[in-house]
Each structure stands twice: as C-alpha cells, then as structure tokens.
Design an enzyme around this catalytic site. Structure first.
Site, mmCIF file in Angstrom:
data_model
loop_
_atom_site.group_PDB
_atom_site.id
_atom_site.type_symbol
_atom_site.label_atom_id
_atom_site.label_comp_id
_atom_site.label_asym_id
_atom_site.label_seq_id
_atom_site.Cartn_x
_atom_site.Cartn_y
_atom_site.Cartn_z
ATOM 1 C CB THR A 86 22.287 14.260 32.091
ATOM 2 O OG1 THR A 86 22.765 15.545 32.493
ATOM 3 C CG2 THR A 86 21.431 13.698 33.190
ATOM 4 C CG ASN A 111 19.853 21.409 24.391
ATOM 5 O OD1 ASN A 111 19.275 20.422 24.881
ATOM 6 N ND2 ASN A 111 20.570 22.254 25.131
ATOM 7 C CG PHE A 115 18.093 14.276 30.866
ATOM 8 C CD1 PHE A 115 18.958 15.330 30.603
ATOM 9 C CD2 PHE A 115 17.549 14.172 32.148
ATOM 10 C CE1 PHE A 115 19.267 16.266 31.592
ATOM 11 C CE2 PHE A 115 17.855 15.100 33.141
ATOM 12 C CZ PHE A 115 18.709 16.148 32.861
ATOM 13 C CB SER A 175 18.230 19.589 32.268
ATOM 14 O OG SER A 175 17.576 19.542 31.025
ATOM 15 C CG ASN A 177 15.556 20.942 27.369
ATOM 16 O OD1 ASN A 177 14.781 21.859 27.094
ATOM 17 N ND2 ASN A 177 16.852 20.984 27.107
ATOM 18 C CB THR A 178 13.905 16.732 32.690
ATOM 19 O OG1 THR A 178 14.776 16.085 31.767
ATOM 20 C CG2 THR A 178 13.181 15.689 33.524
ATOM 21 C CE LYS A 217 25.659 22.032 33.621
ATOM 22 N NZ LYS A 217 26.131 21.352 32.424
ATOM 23 C CG ASN A 246 22.080 22.953 32.388
ATOM 24 O OD1 ASN A 246 22.028 22.968 31.157
ATOM 25 N ND2 ASN A 246 21.985 21.847 33.088
HETATM 26 C C1 FMN Z 1 22.963 20.130 22.893
HETATM 27 C C2 FMN Z 1 23.242 20.313 24.355
HETATM 28 C C3 FMN Z 1 22.973 19.283 25.246
HETATM 29 C C4 FMN Z 1 23.237 19.448 26.606
HETATM 30 N N1 FMN Z 1 22.989 18.407 27.461
HETATM 31 C C5 FMN Z 1 23.284 18.550 28.778
HETATM 32 C C6 FMN Z 1 23.076 17.476 29.669
HETATM 33 O O1 FMN Z 1 22.679 16.376 29.287
HETATM 34 N N2 FMN Z 1 23.372 17.690 30.973
HETATM 35 C C7 FMN Z 1 23.853 18.876 31.455
HETATM 36 O O2 FMN Z 1 24.124 19.002 32.651
HETATM 37 N N3 FMN Z 1 24.074 19.909 30.612
HETATM 38 C C8 FMN Z 1 23.800 19.772 29.302
HETATM 39 N N4 FMN Z 1 24.032 20.815 28.452
HETATM 40 C C9 FMN Z 1 24.516 22.105 28.999
HETATM 41 C C10 FMN Z 1 26.033 22.247 28.881
HETATM 42 O O3 FMN Z 1 26.696 21.264 29.635
HETATM 43 C C11 FMN Z 1 26.469 23.643 29.373
HETATM 44 O O4 FMN Z 1 26.171 23.755 30.741
HETATM 45 C C12 FMN Z 1 25.771 24.767 28.622
HETATM 46 O O5 FMN Z 1 25.631 24.466 27.262
HETATM 47 C C13 FMN Z 1 26.524 26.103 28.753
HETATM 48 O O6 FMN Z 1 27.827 26.011 28.235
HETATM 49 P P1 FMN Z 1 28.216 26.511 26.748
HETATM 50 O O7 FMN Z 1 27.692 27.908 26.600
HETATM 51 O O8 FMN Z 1 29.720 26.404 26.698
HETATM 52 O O9 FMN Z 1 27.550 25.579 25.803
HETATM 53 C C14 FMN Z 1 23.770 20.668 27.090
HETATM 54 C C15 FMN Z 1 24.049 21.711 26.175
HETATM 55 C C16 FMN Z 1 23.798 21.550 24.832
HETATM 56 C C17 FMN Z 1 24.107 22.669 23.883
#
Ligand code: FMN
Length: 336
Positions: A86, A111, A115, A175, A177-178, A217, A246
């Site tokens: 993002t 995590n 952002f 997200s 975390n915001t 999303k 997410n």
């Molecule tokens: C370290 C980390 C950072 C992430 N940062 C973002 C982000 O900036 N924006 C977003 O839409 N999703 C973010 N995600 C979520 C992933 O895009 C994904 O939706 C989520 O991890 C589930 O997929 P997975 O189980 O394959 O990891 C992040 C995930 C991780 C692990």
C-alpha cells in the site's frame, strides 16, 4: 538448490532485515544475467479478469513490494501480476520496530508494519522505470495522520497519480494497522468512498481514454451481514472487483505459540479457513459478473485450487511465498 540455501540463510537474520535484504537483492539483479537465479519460465495460462489479460492466475499480494522496487524481478519469477503498495500520498515510517514476526510452526506471520512506504511520487518513479511487461496493481491507502473525514482525499490523490501507470487499482480499507481504517468498510463511509472513487475513475477515463479497474480489498473479520452490505455497495457503485482478504485480528490456531500475542494482522496457514469463509460468503452474495481476487493462507497448489473452486477468479500469495519461495508460483501455475 541455490535458492533453498539462500532461503535457509535468510531465516537466520531477523524477518524485516531478511525482507529488506531480499528486496534489495532482487532490485539489483533484475534485468541482469543474475536474474538467472530466480527466473522461471512457466506455461502461459491466460485468464481475462476485470478486462485485463493476465498470463496466469497467480499474483503477488500487496505489502511485499510496497514501493514497487522489484517489479521486474517478480515478473521474471513467473507472477501473473504484482500488486505494489500500500502506498500513501506522503512517505511515512510506519510503526516502531520490531513489527514483523514469524510463527514458523504454523507457516504464519504477524505484522503491524503500518503502511511504511516512500510515498506516491517515489512509487511513480519506480513504475516509470519498469522494463518488463508485468501487470501491476497499485494498492492505495491513506496516511496515518490523515483523519478519516479527510481519508477520501488521500485515496483520490493516489488514484489520480497512479492512474496512468496502473493496470488496476486496489483500494485498501482493511489493514488492521492504521487506526480506524477498517471503519471505511461500513455504511455511508464505504458508500461515499466508492461513489467518489467511481466518479474520479469516470473523469480519468474520459481524460486519458484508458479504463483502469477498481477493486476493493476487504478484511476477513466480517460477518455474513457485513459482507452482504459490502457486496451491495460494490454493485451499487459499479466497482470492478473485490480482493478477499487482508490479514486477520483473530489468533485461531496460533494461541500459546511464541509471538502469537503480538499486536497486528495474522497471515499464512491459520488464515486460510477464515479467508475462505469470507470468499465463499462474498461469492454467494456478489453478482457473478464481479470478479474476486482471493488471498489468504495459500501454501500449496491445492490451496489455490480450493479458492478457485469456491469461485475466485485470480489468487494472490504473500506468506506462502515467504516460506516456500518462487517454487510455489510454479507449483500453482502448473496445476491450475
Ligand atoms: C508483512 C506484511 C505486510 C502487508 N502489507 C500489506 C499492505 O501494505 N497492504 C495490503 O493491502 N495488504 C498487506 N498485507 C496483506 C497481504 O497482502 C495479504 O492480504 C495477507 O497477508 C493474506 O495473504 P497470505 O496469507 O498469503 O499472506 C501484508 C501482509 C504481510 C504479511
């Protein structure tokens, strides 16, 4: 073999250092003979989604390449699309470190990055430098210090800036975390956001003669009624797609394990079931003409097949890619 050794070594340093080190390596080696280390030639399995021709159904999920630094490297590994971001209008540092934790026993990550990114102008410089024909989705968000009332202007700002360079735009309202961001998934706040972004899309399409699809999303932590309301808002505002999901705030399957009580979003294997429930519910209440990009807990080709069987049009991976490496892309593409 070499990749396996490199992966084992990276696991010995901290997770965020390993991430930064890998990304720098990919950035330096992309479009050079050293690309040989990770290049994979995969069969073409084209699929048309949101009006875009993807070479295959497997994409890199948002958050791994937030600043679009290694797009060409990920393309050469065989990803059918790469979602960068993002990204926010202004650069921001994100939360204090440590903010990234691996729960190896469960192939999971927690995590609370928040952002961390270098801002929209830096991303555009990187998109302009892209050499490969990679399909790029740009995931946009709001700065932490922008109030929710002014959040819309952050999304519009990013959207206008990236429109020329993006194949699709992902609107991130999920997200954890915001602070407050997830409230944009509900009621009038969501409707207002979607309606305004749709209007901007119409204006930009007229100005540029280019239609860039918009996908929302969403979080996995929504009940059936909430998902139904989102589906209605998506249809009402003629959005082009949904990305589900997410990370989760729940801790099912990791309770009691080291790091499981860290604040943040949980991803990987323990998310699979919950993300699939959200996907299933969404597929049932969303008009069949609106595509879904499914993400959450894919660790194998079988997991990807499961999401496609539920009704996903494309899949994305993040945590599975961290644990299994580029081979996971190949496994999935060969089996779907
Ligand atoms: C370290 C980390 C950072 C992430 N940062 C973002 C982000 O900036 N924006 C977003 O839409 N999703 C973010 N995600 C979520 C992933 O895009 C994904 O939706 C989520 O991890 C589930 O997929 P997975 O189980 O394959 O990891 C992040 C995930 C991780 C692990």
């Amino acid at each position: 073999m070499l990749l396996n050794i490199a992966q084992k070594c990276l696991q010995l340093i901290g997770p965020e250092k390993a991430h930064d080190f890998t990304l720098s390596g990919l950035k330096i080696t992309a479009n050079t003979p050293l690309e040989w280390f990770y290049r994979q030639s995969l069969p073409n399995k084209p699929v048309s989604v949101m009006g875009i021709e993807f070479p295959n159904s497997v994409g890199l999920a948002a958050g791994l390449d937030k600043n679009g630094e290694a797009i060409d490297a990920f393309h050469s590994m065989g990803f059918g699309h790469i979602e960068v971001g993002t990204v926010t209008p202004r650069p921001q540092l994100g939360n204090q470190k440590p903010r990234l934790f691996r729960i190896r026993k469960k192939n999971a990550i927690i995590n609370r990055m928040g952002f961390n990114n270098l801002g929209i102008n830096n991303l555009i410089t990187n998109l302009q430098a892209k050499e490969s024909p990679a399909i790029v989705g740009v995931n946009i968000g709001k700065n932490r210090d922008t109030t929710l009332e002014h959040g819309l202007s952050d999304y519009i700002h990013c959207m206008k800036k990236v429109y020329e360079y993006a194949n699709y735009i992902a609107v991130n309202v999920s997200s954890p975390n915001t602070p407050g961001l997830r409230s944009l998934q509900y009621g009038t706040l969501l409707d207002e956001l979607l309606e305004n972004l749709k209007q901007v899309q119409n204006d930009l399409t007229n100005q540029t003669n280019k239609y860039v699809p918009l996908a929302l999303k969403i979080a996995p932590d929504l009940d059936r009624n909430e998902i139904t309301s989102i589906a209605k808002a998506i249809t009402r505002n003629d959005f082009d797609g949904v990305i589900a999901t997410n990370t989760t705030l729940t801790r099912n399957d990791v309770e009691g394990l080291h790091h499981s009580d860290e604040t943040g979003g949980l991803s990987g294997e323990p998310l699979f079931k919950r993300a699939n429930q959200a996907l299933d519910c969404l597929r049932q209440c969303l008009d069949p003409s609106i595509p879904i990009i499914a993400v959450g807990g894919i660790m194998s080709a079988k997991d990807a097949q499961k999401k496609l069987a539920i009704g996903a049009d494309l899949v994305q991976i993040y945590t599975g890619f961290v644990y299994k490496g580029p081979k996971l892309i190949k496994d999935i593409v060969l089996k779907i």
